[in-house]
Design a protein around this motif. Structure first.
Motif, PDB file in Angstrom:
ATOM      1  N   VAL A  23       0.857  -1.187   0.000  1.00 32.91           N
ATOM      2  CA  VAL A  23       0.000   0.000   0.000  1.00 32.91           C
ATOM      3  C   VAL A  23       0.896   1.240   0.000  1.00 32.91           C
ATOM      4  CG1 VAL A  23      -1.943   1.141   1.114  1.00 32.91           C
ATOM      5  CG2 VAL A  23      -1.633  -1.329   1.396  1.00 32.91           C
ATOM      6  N   TYR A  24       0.733   2.071  -0.992  1.00 31.33           N
ATOM      7  CA  TYR A  24       1.534   3.281  -1.138  1.00 31.33           C
ATOM      8  C   TYR A  24       0.705   4.496  -0.745  1.00 31.33           C
ATOM      9  CZ  TYR A  24       4.316   0.140  -4.032  1.00 31.33           C
ATOM     10  OH  TYR A  24       5.055  -0.925  -4.482  1.00 31.33           O
ATOM     11  N   ASN A  25       1.367   5.575  -0.378  1.00 31.34           N
ATOM     12  CA  ASN A  25       0.728   6.858  -0.098  1.00 31.34           C
ATOM     13  C   ASN A  25      -0.200   6.800   1.119  1.00 31.34           C
ATOM     14  OD1 ASN A  25       0.830   9.580  -1.011  1.00 31.34           O
ATOM     15  ND2 ASN A  25      -1.298   9.403  -1.649  1.00 31.34           N
ATOM     16  N   VAL A  26       0.242   6.087   2.168  1.00 32.96           N
ATOM     17  CA  VAL A  26      -0.521   6.021   3.416  1.00 32.96           C
ATOM     18  C   VAL A  26      -0.188   7.271   4.236  1.00 32.96           C
ATOM     19  CG1 VAL A  26      -0.890   4.738   5.563  1.00 32.96           C
ATOM     20  CG2 VAL A  26      -0.478   3.500   3.419  1.00 32.96           C
ATOM     21  N   ASP A  27      -1.202   8.002   4.661  1.00 36.29           N
ATOM     22  CA  ASP A  27      -1.008   9.188   5.509  1.00 36.29           C
ATOM     23  C   ASP A  27      -0.150   8.781   6.711  1.00 36.29           C
ATOM     24  OD1 ASP A  27      -1.309  11.263   7.395  1.00 36.29           O
ATOM     25  OD2 ASP A  27      -3.371  11.655   6.807  1.00 36.29           O
ATOM     26  N   LEU A  52       5.757   0.952   7.196  1.00 34.02           N
ATOM     27  CA  LEU A  52       7.142   1.372   6.972  1.00 34.02           C
ATOM     28  C   LEU A  52       7.290   2.822   7.426  1.00 34.02           C
ATOM     29  CD1 LEU A  52       7.585  -0.213   3.437  1.00 34.02           C
ATOM     30  CD2 LEU A  52       8.010  -1.242   5.664  1.00 34.02           C
ATOM     31  N   GLU A  53       8.459   3.162   7.891  1.00 35.77           N
ATOM     32  CA  GLU A  53       8.700   4.531   8.354  1.00 35.77           C
ATOM     33  C   GLU A  53       8.632   5.498   7.170  1.00 35.77           C
ATOM     34  OE1 GLU A  53       9.010   5.806  11.466  1.00 35.77           O
ATOM     35  OE2 GLU A  53       8.397   3.777  12.013  1.00 35.77           O
ATOM     36  N   PRO A  54       8.043   6.688   7.375  1.00 38.01           N
ATOM     37  CA  PRO A  54       8.011   7.673   6.283  1.00 38.01           C
ATOM     38  C   PRO A  54       9.434   8.118   5.935  1.00 38.01           C
ATOM     39  CG  PRO A  54       6.616   8.365   8.133  1.00 38.01           C
ATOM     40  CD  PRO A  54       7.387   7.167   8.576  1.00 38.01           C
ATOM     41  N   LEU A  55       9.664   8.397   4.676  1.00 32.14           N
ATOM     42  CA  LEU A  55      10.955   8.951   4.275  1.00 32.14           C
ATOM     43  C   LEU A  55      11.048  10.367   4.828  1.00 32.14           C
ATOM     44  CD1 LEU A  55      11.079   7.720   0.583  1.00 32.14           C
ATOM     45  CD2 LEU A  55      12.305   6.768   2.543  1.00 32.14           C
ATOM     46  N   GLU A  56      12.250  10.796   5.116  1.00 31.31           N
ATOM     47  CA  GLU A  56      12.447  12.119   5.708  1.00 31.31           C
ATOM     48  C   GLU A  56      11.807  13.194   4.835  1.00 31.31           C
ATOM     49  OE1 GLU A  56      16.134  14.846   7.326  1.00 31.31           O
ATOM     50  OE2 GLU A  56      16.365  12.665   7.229  1.00 31.31           O
ATOM     51  N   GLY A  57      11.046  14.062   5.475  1.00 32.03           N
ATOM     52  CA  GLY A  57      10.387  15.147   4.761  1.00 32.03           C
ATOM     53  C   GLY A  57       9.074  14.758   4.101  1.00 32.03           C
ATOM     54  N   LYS A  58       8.669  13.500   4.225  1.00 29.79           N
ATOM     55  CA  LYS A  58       7.421  13.041   3.596  1.00 29.79           C
ATOM     56  C   LYS A  58       6.318  12.931   4.645  1.00 29.79           C
ATOM     57  CE  LYS A  58       8.940  12.032  -0.601  1.00 29.79           C
ATOM     58  NZ  LYS A  58       8.393  12.609  -1.813  1.00 29.79           N
ATOM     59  N   ASP A  59       5.086  13.186   4.243  1.00 25.14           N
ATOM     60  CA  ASP A  59       3.975  13.030   5.172  1.00 25.14           C
ATOM     61  C   ASP A  59       3.145  11.797   4.835  1.00 25.14           C
ATOM     62  OD1 ASP A  59       2.856  14.009   2.868  1.00 25.14           O
ATOM     63  OD2 ASP A  59       1.914  15.755   3.787  1.00 25.14           O
ATOM     64  N   THR A  60       3.700  10.936   3.984  1.00 26.95           N
ATOM     65  CA  THR A  60       3.067   9.656   3.685  1.00 26.95           C
ATOM     66  C   THR A  60       4.100   8.549   3.842  1.00 26.95           C
ATOM     67  OG1 THR A  60       3.539   9.786   1.322  1.00 26.95           O
ATOM     68  CG2 THR A  60       1.397  10.645   2.062  1.00 26.95           C
ATOM     69  N   ARG A  61       3.606   7.330   3.976  1.00 26.64           N
ATOM     70  CA  ARG A  61       4.490   6.171   4.075  1.00 26.64           C
ATOM     71  C   ARG A  61       3.835   5.001   3.363  1.00 26.64           C
ATOM     72  NH1 ARG A  61       4.363   4.767  10.464  1.00 26.64           N
ATOM     73  NH2 ARG A  61       2.171   5.160  10.893  1.00 26.64           N
TER      74      ARG A  61
END
Length: 104
Positions: A23-27, A52-61
């Motif tokens: 699942v991509y683009n999870v808030d 999965l942990e969000p990538l730095e600077g991202k608001d989705t995971r």
């Protein structure tokens, strides 16, 4: 040795990759319980879930979600575009099963 056997022996999830969805683009504010409920309410029981942990600077995971059978993954992919939290998710087949959470 089969990695799935090793995971099962270690007390981890034994769900195969074919029964799992990526699942991509999870808030990033959404928790595991909400991800499980999102799918359970629409396509069927979730047997394992890994956020999965969000990538730095991202608001989705991303998340990897395992279901009881591979056919449920097809149904889950039909949920692409639905909102979970404040983001529309994209669901595809997973390359691996969810990893078990580390024991606290």
């Amino acid at each position: 040795a089969d990695p799935a056997d090793a995971a099962a022996a270690a007390g981890g999830a034994s769900a195969p990759a074919e029964s799992s969805a990526h699942v991509y683009n999870v808030d990033a504010a959404v928790g595991e319980a909400e991800v499980r409920a999102f799918f359970a309410d629409r396509v069927g029981a979730v047997v394992a879930c890994e956020l999965l942990e969000p990538l730095e600077g991202k608001d989705t995971r991303e998340a990897i979600v395992a279901f009881e059978t591979p056919d449920v993954v097809q149904s889950a992919m039909g949920l692409s575009g639905m909102e979970l939290g404040n983001a529309a998710v994209s669901v595809g087949p997973a390359l691996r099963a969810p990893r078990a959470a580390a024991a606290a």
